[in-house]
Design a protein around this motif. Structure first.
Motif, PDB file in Angstrom:
ATOM      1  N   PRO A  56      16.537  47.871 -19.225  1.00 36.48           N
ATOM      2  CA  PRO A  56      16.155  49.206 -19.702  1.00 36.48           C
ATOM      3  C   PRO A  56      14.976  49.113 -20.665  1.00 36.48           C
ATOM      4  O   PRO A  56      14.820  48.127 -21.397  1.00 36.48           O
ATOM      5  N   THR A  57      14.135  50.161 -20.680  1.00 30.80           N
ATOM      6  CA  THR A  57      13.013  50.185 -21.621  1.00 30.80           C
ATOM      7  C   THR A  57      13.506  50.480 -23.023  1.00 30.80           C
ATOM      8  O   THR A  57      14.611  50.997 -23.205  1.00 30.80           O
ATOM      9  N   GLU A  58      12.695  50.173 -23.995  1.00 32.53           N
ATOM     10  CA  GLU A  58      12.952  50.466 -25.404  1.00 32.53           C
ATOM     11  C   GLU A  58      14.263  49.898 -25.900  1.00 32.53           C
ATOM     12  O   GLU A  58      14.815  50.369 -26.891  1.00 32.53           O
ATOM     13  N   ALA A  59      14.819  48.905 -25.232  1.00 30.71           N
ATOM     14  CA  ALA A  59      16.081  48.318 -25.676  1.00 30.71           C
ATOM     15  C   ALA A  59      15.872  46.840 -25.952  1.00 30.71           C
ATOM     16  O   ALA A  59      15.291  46.145 -25.128  1.00 30.71           O
ATOM     17  N   PRO A  60      16.328  46.372 -27.120  1.00 33.26           N
ATOM     18  CA  PRO A  60      16.222  44.928 -27.361  1.00 33.26           C
ATOM     19  C   PRO A  60      17.105  44.187 -26.362  1.00 33.26           C
ATOM     20  O   PRO A  60      18.291  44.495 -26.225  1.00 33.26           O
ATOM     21  N   VAL A  61      16.493  43.240 -25.674  1.00 32.28           N
ATOM     22  CA  VAL A  61      17.209  42.470 -24.659  1.00 32.28           C
ATOM     23  C   VAL A  61      17.230  41.022 -25.098  1.00 32.28           C
ATOM     24  O   VAL A  61      16.199  40.459 -25.466  1.00 32.28           O
ATOM     25  N   ARG A  62      18.407  40.416 -25.051  1.00 32.56           N
ATOM     26  CA  ARG A  62      18.510  38.986 -25.348  1.00 32.56           C
ATOM     27  C   ARG A  62      18.541  38.251 -24.016  1.00 32.56           C
ATOM     28  O   ARG A  62      19.271  38.637 -23.102  1.00 32.56           O
ATOM     29  N   VAL A  63      17.739  37.181 -23.896  1.00 35.66           N
ATOM     30  CA  VAL A  63      17.772  36.369 -22.685  1.00 35.66           C
ATOM     31  C   VAL A  63      18.243  34.974 -23.060  1.00 35.66           C
ATOM     32  O   VAL A  63      17.684  34.351 -23.965  1.00 35.66           O
ATOM     33  N   LEU A  64      19.279  34.528 -22.380  1.00 32.18           N
ATOM     34  CA  LEU A  64      19.757  33.156 -22.597  1.00 32.18           C
ATOM     35  C   LEU A  64      19.276  32.327 -21.418  1.00 32.18           C
ATOM     36  O   LEU A  64      19.614  32.605 -20.272  1.00 32.18           O
ATOM     37  N   VAL A  65      18.453  31.360 -21.726  1.00 28.18           N
ATOM     38  CA  VAL A  65      17.770  30.614 -20.670  1.00 28.18           C
ATOM     39  C   VAL A  65      18.363  29.219 -20.574  1.00 28.18           C
ATOM     40  O   VAL A  65      18.516  28.525 -21.587  1.00 28.18           O
ATOM     41  N   THR A  66      18.707  28.836 -19.366  1.00 33.66           N
ATOM     42  CA  THR A  66      19.154  27.464 -19.160  1.00 33.66           C
ATOM     43  C   THR A  66      18.806  27.046 -17.736  1.00 33.66           C
ATOM     44  O   THR A  66      18.226  27.821 -16.975  1.00 33.66           O
ATOM     45  N   ALA A  67      19.149  25.830 -17.415  1.00 37.22           N
ATOM     46  CA  ALA A  67      18.818  25.313 -16.081  1.00 37.22           C
ATOM     47  C   ALA A  67      20.009  24.580 -15.499  1.00 37.22           C
ATOM     48  O   ALA A  67      20.863  24.067 -16.218  1.00 37.22           O
ATOM     49  N   GLU A  68      20.022  24.576 -14.186  1.00 41.63           N
ATOM     50  CA  GLU A  68      21.159  23.955 -13.487  1.00 41.63           C
ATOM     51  C   GLU A  68      20.862  22.511 -13.106  1.00 41.63           C
ATOM     52  O   GLU A  68      21.787  21.748 -12.851  1.00 41.63           O
ATOM     53  N   ASP A  69      19.583  22.157 -13.042  1.00 39.75           N
ATOM     54  CA  ASP A  69      19.266  20.830 -12.537  1.00 39.75           C
ATOM     55  C   ASP A  69      18.205  20.132 -13.377  1.00 39.75           C
ATOM     56  O   ASP A  69      18.515  19.208 -14.120  1.00 39.75           O
ATOM     57  N   VAL A  70      16.955  20.577 -13.268  1.00 37.09           N
ATOM     58  CA  VAL A  70      15.884  19.923 -14.026  1.00 37.09           C
ATOM     59  C   VAL A  70      15.294  20.951 -14.985  1.00 37.09           C
ATOM     60  O   VAL A  70      15.689  22.107 -15.017  1.00 37.09           O
ATOM     61  N   LEU A  71      14.313  20.514 -15.755  1.00 36.96           N
ATOM     62  CA  LEU A  71      13.667  21.427 -16.691  1.00 36.96           C
ATOM     63  C   LEU A  71      12.900  22.504 -15.935  1.00 36.96           C
ATOM     64  O   LEU A  71      12.224  22.221 -14.949  1.00 36.96           O
ATOM     65  N   HIS A  72      13.043  23.749 -16.399  1.00 34.07           N
ATOM     66  CA  HIS A  72      12.189  24.837 -15.944  1.00 34.07           C
ATOM     67  C   HIS A  72      11.744  25.562 -17.202  1.00 34.07           C
ATOM     68  O   HIS A  72      12.099  25.171 -18.308  1.00 34.07           O
ATOM     69  N   SER A  73      10.959  26.616 -17.028  1.00 33.14           N
ATOM     70  CA  SER A  73      10.620  27.425 -18.200  1.00 33.14           C
ATOM     71  C   SER A  73      10.456  28.874 -17.771  1.00 33.14           C
ATOM     72  O   SER A  73       9.734  29.164 -16.815  1.00 33.14           O
ATOM     73  N   TRP A  74      11.118  29.775 -18.495  1.00 34.89           N
ATOM     74  CA  TRP A  74      11.126  31.195 -18.141  1.00 34.89           C
ATOM     75  C   TRP A  74      10.031  31.889 -18.940  1.00 34.89           C
ATOM     76  O   TRP A  74      10.118  32.020 -20.155  1.00 34.89           O
ATOM     77  N   ALA A  75       8.993  32.338 -18.260  1.00 35.09           N
ATOM     78  CA  ALA A  75       7.843  32.901 -18.970  1.00 35.09           C
ATOM     79  C   ALA A  75       7.418  34.222 -18.351  1.00 35.09           C
ATOM     80  O   ALA A  75       7.334  34.331 -17.125  1.00 35.09           O
ATOM     81  N   VAL A  76       7.168  35.215 -19.200  1.00 36.64           N
ATOM     82  CA  VAL A  76       6.598  36.489 -18.753  1.00 36.64           C
ATOM     83  C   VAL A  76       5.484  36.838 -19.741  1.00 36.64           C
ATOM     84  O   VAL A  76       5.753  37.328 -20.840  1.00 36.64           O
ATOM     85  N   PRO A  77       4.239  36.581 -19.403  1.00 34.52           N
ATOM     86  CA  PRO A  77       3.148  36.739 -20.380  1.00 34.52           C
ATOM     87  C   PRO A  77       3.032  38.126 -20.985  1.00 34.52           C
ATOM     88  O   PRO A  77       2.826  38.245 -22.191  1.00 34.52           O
ATOM     89  N   SER A  78       3.201  39.189 -20.183  1.00 39.77           N
ATOM     90  CA  SER A  78       2.968  40.511 -20.780  1.00 39.77           C
ATOM     91  C   SER A  78       4.060  40.894 -21.762  1.00 39.77           C
ATOM     92  O   SER A  78       3.850  41.764 -22.603  1.00 39.77           O
ATOM     93  N   LEU A  79       5.220  40.239 -21.691  1.00 39.50           N
ATOM     94  CA  LEU A  79       6.251  40.487 -22.689  1.00 39.50           C
ATOM     95  C   LEU A  79       6.123  39.511 -23.857  1.00 39.50           C
ATOM     96  O   LEU A  79       6.844  39.625 -24.845  1.00 39.50           O
ATOM     97  N   GLY A  80       5.223  38.552 -23.748  1.00 35.53           N
ATOM     98  CA  GLY A  80       5.056  37.570 -24.821  1.00 35.53           C
ATOM     99  C   GLY A  80       6.227  36.622 -24.931  1.00 35.53           C
ATOM    100  O   GLY A  80       6.592  36.204 -26.031  1.00 35.53           O
ATOM    101  N   VAL A  81       6.793  36.265 -23.782  1.00 32.44           N
ATOM    102  CA  VAL A  81       8.010  35.446 -23.786  1.00 32.44           C
ATOM    103  C   VAL A  81       7.790  34.174 -22.987  1.00 32.44           C
ATOM    104  O   VAL A  81       7.263  34.211 -21.877  1.00 32.44           O
TER     105      VAL A  81
END
Lengths: 230, 171
Positions: free
Chosen positions: A145-170
């Motif tokens: 949803p817009t205008e709502a603080p969202v918490r993202v818990l990032v993990t991986a099942e196998d090897v290293l990955h990285s969750w990135a969304v540039p326009s959100l600055g994440v």
């Protein structure tokens, strides 16, 4: 997403990204000023016919070019630290989403109220609908949803990955065996694209992230739909 | 001050007596050794006045000109002034600053390498790269552009911000 021949950042879709944009403008301006000054000095030194073989020490300029860089560094550090602490503030998220990296797709779980879980695979180039974006589209987007603080818990099942969304600055590394937390607020509705940002094997370039920010009502409709499908 | 400089200059260029013996044994492939401990002549703009004058042995005519120089300079003709200069110095400032054609060689070399790179790129395009994805075709690009505008991609300053939605054209 980026538009053709784009040079700078994508437009911010979250308040943190806006701050980062302004800080980047500030730091880059300082960098341009220093570079222009140095370039001018180099050109002046190289193109003169004057010589001075008896140049020894000069206390005044040494003092200036020690103190001035220190001041400039402070002027860069203060906004930088401000943003750093801003990003770490307690933000009381309305929603928690788990983003789990696999080889080679993401899976998302919304388990606050009910159990919504789905995989998000890249749409292969030959299966794209006309006008869709190559290497960026996914079959199931992460809807928030817009205008709502969202918490993202990032993990991986196998090897290293990285969750990135540039326009959100994440950007947050997905480490197997570890839960990394990041947060964002989508200030405007839209579709925001990102790509896996940690080398993870053959299809590292082919596991994109798509976040779709919609008003709360539409988010509720979507989650109802996802539950029915499941 | 200049004495100090020339002293510094000559002392930094260390004395070479060794060269003499070496030169004698195979004089054909070493450069002629210069004894740096004696007064030298040079043409330099940063140390304009060398240790000694250019012409070492003065002919009788030169000597008489030098005597004339001791009087009023108004009595010297232009040619005599030039002759006196050439006694003391090898090159004029203009000759020291004369341009060389080195830049043509450098630029030519640069263009040769650029041209060669161009050939490599052409070969690559033919023999190495896979076929272009179909999403690069103009029709697809058009549809993609329209979709980006419909989705309001970068609506603040970036992409969709530059499209006038009322008039249906770029701003």
């Amino acid at each position: 997403m980026a538009h053709p021949s784009q040079l700078g950042f994508q437009d911010a879709a979250s308040p943190v990204m806006e701050e980062l944009l302004h800080f980047h403008d500030h730091a880059l301006m300082i960098v341009f000023l220093i570079s222009t000054l140095v370039l001018y000095i180099i050109v002046a030194m190289v193109t003169t016919k004057l010589t001075n073989m008896f140049l020894l020490d000069s206390q005044e300029i040494e003092i200036i070019w020690t103190i001035l860089p220190a001041i400039i560094l402070i002027l860069i550090a203060l906004p930088s630290l401000r943003i750093l602490y801003l990003m770490d503030e307690i933000n009381n998220p309305h929603l928690t989403v788990k983003a789990i990296g696999h080889q080679w797709y993401w899976s998302y779980e919304y388990t606050d109220y009910q159990e919504i879980a789905f995989d998000s695979y890249m749409v292969p180039t030959q299966d794209l609908a006309p006008g869709q974006f190559r290497l960026l589209e996914v079959d199931h987007r992460m809807v928030v949803p817009t205008e709502a603080p969202v918490r993202v818990l990032v993990t991986a099942e196998d090897v290293l990955h990285s969750w990135a969304v540039p326009s959100l600055g994440v950007k947050m590394d997905a480490v197997p065996g570890r839960l990394n937390q990041t947060a964002f607020i989508a200030s405007r509705p839209g579709v925001f694209y990102g790509q896996c940002s940690e080398i993870c094997g053959a299809n590292h370039s082919f596991m994109p992230i798509v976040v779709e920010a919609v008003p709360l009502k539409y988010f509720q409709d979507w989650s109802t739909l996802m539950l029915e499908d499941a | 001050m200049l004495r100090l400089v020339s002293g510094l200059v000559s002392r930094r260029l260390t004395p070479v007596c060794v060269g003499g013996a070496r030169a004698a044994s195979h004089a054909h492939d070493v450069s002629p050794s210069v004894d740096m401990s004696k007064p030298m002549y040079w043409d330099r703009t940063d140390v304009p006045l060398p240790d000694k004058r250019f012409k070492d042995e003065l002919s009788a005519g030169d000597k008489s000109l030098k005597e004339k120089e001791k009087g009023s300079w108004k009595h010297l003709s232009n040619d005599e002034k030039i002759a006196l200069y050439r006694l003391s110095f090898h090159q004029t400032y203009a000759e020291m600053h004369r341009p060389s054609s080195e830049w043509k060689t450098v630029l030519g070399g640069v263009f040769i390498f650029l041209g060669f790179t161009g050939l490599v790129v052409i070969w690559q395009n033919i023999y190495v790269y896979p076929p272009r994805p179909h999403t690069f075709e103009p029709e697809w690009q058009q549809k993609q552009l329209q979709r980006m505008l419909d989705m309001r991609i970068n609506p603040v300053e970036g992409f969709a911000a530059k499209w006038d939605y009322e008039k249906g054209q770029w701003k």
